[in-house]
Design a protein around this motif. Structure first.
Motif, short mmCIF file in Angstrom:
data_model
loop_
_atom_site.label_atom_id
_atom_site.label_comp_id
_atom_site.label_asym_id
_atom_site.label_seq_id
_atom_site.Cartn_x
_atom_site.Cartn_y
_atom_site.Cartn_z
N ALA A 1 -42.81 -60.94 -31.34
CA ALA A 1 -42.34 -60.88 -32.73
C ALA A 1 -40.82 -60.86 -32.80
N ALA A 2 -40.18 -60.10 -31.91
CA ALA A 2 -38.72 -59.97 -31.96
C ALA A 2 -38.03 -61.29 -31.64
N VAL A 3 -38.51 -61.97 -30.60
CA VAL A 3 -37.89 -63.24 -30.22
C VAL A 3 -38.10 -64.28 -31.31
N ALA A 4 -39.30 -64.29 -31.90
CA ALA A 4 -39.55 -65.23 -33.00
C ALA A 4 -38.71 -64.91 -34.22
N ALA A 5 -38.50 -63.62 -34.49
CA ALA A 5 -37.77 -63.20 -35.69
C ALA A 5 -36.33 -63.72 -35.69
N VAL A 6 -35.70 -63.77 -34.51
CA VAL A 6 -34.31 -64.23 -34.46
C VAL A 6 -34.21 -65.73 -34.23
N GLY A 7 -35.35 -66.39 -34.03
CA GLY A 7 -35.35 -67.84 -33.90
C GLY A 7 -34.62 -68.34 -32.69
N ALA A 8 -34.84 -67.72 -31.51
CA ALA A 8 -34.15 -68.13 -30.29
C ALA A 8 -34.50 -69.57 -29.94
N ASP B 1 -25.19 -65.77 -30.90
CA ASP B 1 -25.87 -66.37 -32.05
C ASP B 1 -26.93 -65.47 -32.67
N ALA B 2 -27.54 -64.58 -31.85
CA ALA B 2 -28.63 -63.73 -32.33
C ALA B 2 -28.68 -62.48 -31.47
N ALA B 3 -29.39 -61.47 -31.96
CA ALA B 3 -29.48 -60.21 -31.22
C ALA B 3 -30.79 -59.52 -31.50
N ILE B 4 -31.27 -58.80 -30.48
CA ILE B 4 -32.49 -58.00 -30.60
C ILE B 4 -32.16 -56.60 -30.10
N GLY C 1 -19.97 -60.97 -35.09
CA GLY C 1 -20.09 -62.06 -36.03
C GLY C 1 -21.47 -62.67 -36.16
N VAL C 2 -22.50 -62.00 -35.62
CA VAL C 2 -23.86 -62.52 -35.74
C VAL C 2 -24.35 -62.28 -37.16
N ILE D 1 -30.55 -60.85 -36.56
CA ILE D 1 -30.55 -59.61 -35.78
C ILE D 1 -31.85 -58.88 -36.06
N ALA D 2 -32.62 -58.61 -35.01
CA ALA D 2 -33.91 -57.91 -35.16
C ALA D 2 -33.84 -56.53 -34.53
#
Length: 302
Positions: free
Chosen positions: A131-138, A207-210, A225-226, A231-232
């Protein structure tokens, strides 16, 4: 396994109780292994948390388990006596038997080649990581910052993000840095100075963070700057920074459990078991988990 009172400190005792049986639509599983999660001890220690999850004392303990079905209730399809399975039973997993309602409780077949110890550690970790990886759209070309990367959820999240083509900068204690490199991540320590360390490791930006532990990683990502929408967090609670995504296993893809279990059985993913304890040493298992810095999972065998 029984906890007489929801309190901190709490005491777990191995007790004899009447054997449960599968009713209509249910299966009974002879539990072989139960992977522990931080939420397990938080429920046991906090009356407020226990109430949120519908747990009352006297209570059992744990959620994730694996074993084999030894009893099938009327009307059950797709499962049979002798099937190896893994799933979840909130407050009932660390026990000789767990009864699950098919279609209500999550239950999946254990792939050949996957141990009960790993399968019994999957339900929360696999679904939350997915869920976390999908949420940030890696996606390929992204740089993703993952905080708390050496725990059960983090280990899987790192590998899923790397498999998606992202560059991963992962926080963990110094003793876990070589391990995180083996997973394909660029490791760094958490704590003061995190933003500067990440800037040095990812000069082209993040670009993204978990954030898998609280808010430190999420706040660092904002400073880097993300955009908050990439960010999840899974454990930030009311302190979650505005605009960031609160996620968890409930948001996982429907095929997440089967997909990740198969990948583990095939060896394309890994989930280390740091320590295994017999049920008689459940308090030692919980103490290790509560101490933090666990690499992968802590498992209780039954």
């Amino acid at each position: 396994m029984q906890q007489a009172e929801i309190a901190d400190p709490f005491v777990l005792e191995v007790i004899d109780r009447e054997e449960p049986h599968a009713g209509p639509g249910q299966v009974r599983v002879r539990v072989r292994a139960a992977g522990l999660n931080p939420v397990d001890w938080k429920i046991a220690a906090s009356p407020a948390a226990a109430e949120r999850y519908g747990i009352t004392a006297p209570a059992g303990f744990g959620n994730d388990y694996a074993g084999e079905i030894d009893e099938v209730g009327e009307g059950v399809a797709g499962f049979a006596v002798g099937d190896r399975v893994f799933g979840g039973a909130r407050g009932r997993a660390v026990a000789e038997h767990a009864v699950s309602t098919v279609g209500t409780d999550l239950l999946a077949h254990t792939p050949d080649g996957l141990s009960d110890e790993v399968a019994g550690s999957l339900l929360i970790a696999a679904r939350t990581a997915d869920a976390a990886v999908a949420a940030v759209g890696a996606t390929p070309g992204d740089t993703v910052l993952i905080g708390g990367a050496a725990g059960g959820v983090g280990v899987l999240a790192v590998q899923l993000a790397v498999a998606a083509g992202a560059t991963v900068v992962a926080t963990g204690s110094a003793g876990n840095h070589d391990f995180l490199r083996e997973l394909g991540a660029i490791p760094t320590t958490y704590g003061e100075g995190l933003v500067d360390r990440v800037r040095a490791l990812a000069p082209s930006g993040v670009d993204a963070a978990i954030d898998l532990q609280g808010t430190e990683t999420a706040l660092a990502a904002i400073e880097l700057g993300v955009p908050p929408v990439r960010i999840a967090t899974i454990a930030a609670g009311p302190t979650r920074p505005a605009g960031t995504i609160a996620t968890g296993g409930v948001d996982a893809a429907p095929d997440a459990l089967d997909r990740i279990a198969r990948a583990l059985a095939e060896g394309t993913l890994t989930l280390p078991i740091q320590a295994t304890f017999p049920i008689e040493r459940i308090q030692d298992a919980v103490q290790l988990l509560r101490g933090g810095h666990v690499r992968g999972k802590v498992v209780v065998t039954v």
